[in-house]
Design an enzyme around this catalytic site. Sequence first.
Site, PDB file in Angstrom:
ATOM      1  CD  GLU A   1      50.095  60.733  52.351  1.00 36.21           C
ATOM      2  OE1 GLU A   1      49.396  60.354  53.318  1.00 36.21           O
ATOM      3  OE2 GLU A   1      51.054  61.046  52.921  1.00 36.21           O
TER       4      GLU A   1
ATOM      5  CE  LYS B   1      47.592  60.888  55.982  1.00 36.25           C
ATOM      6  NZ  LYS B   1      49.047  61.445  55.637  1.00 36.25           N
TER       7      LYS B   1
END
Length: 120
Positions: free
Chosen positions: A21, A99
Amino acid sequence: MDKIVLKNMAFYGYHGNLTSEQEQGQRFFVDVEITTDLTKAGQSDQLEDSINYVEVYELVESVMTGEKHNLLERLGALIADSLYQHYQGIVGLSVTVRKPSVPIAGILDYVEVVTTRGQI
């Protein structure tokens, strides 16, 4: 009390607990809701009597596109605390960080963390 709301601001950042990520990055969405007294600004029609939402956007952008962080909780706290330090007229605020691309083996739209300070 009155409110200033910035809704669904989109940023590309490198936040997350996984190395992938932080290397690949992804989109994040942020809402900010500021509770304040806008009586003076409503009467004077002068920006200095309000909270400049262009500056609010820029502050959020600097956090979201700046230094990498592991948790949405950290991002929300950084934004909330920075806004409180920058503007004296804030009675309360709420920062929501979303997110959509989460490493969860399931179907969902997004994960969000809501950080609040003061009276909303």
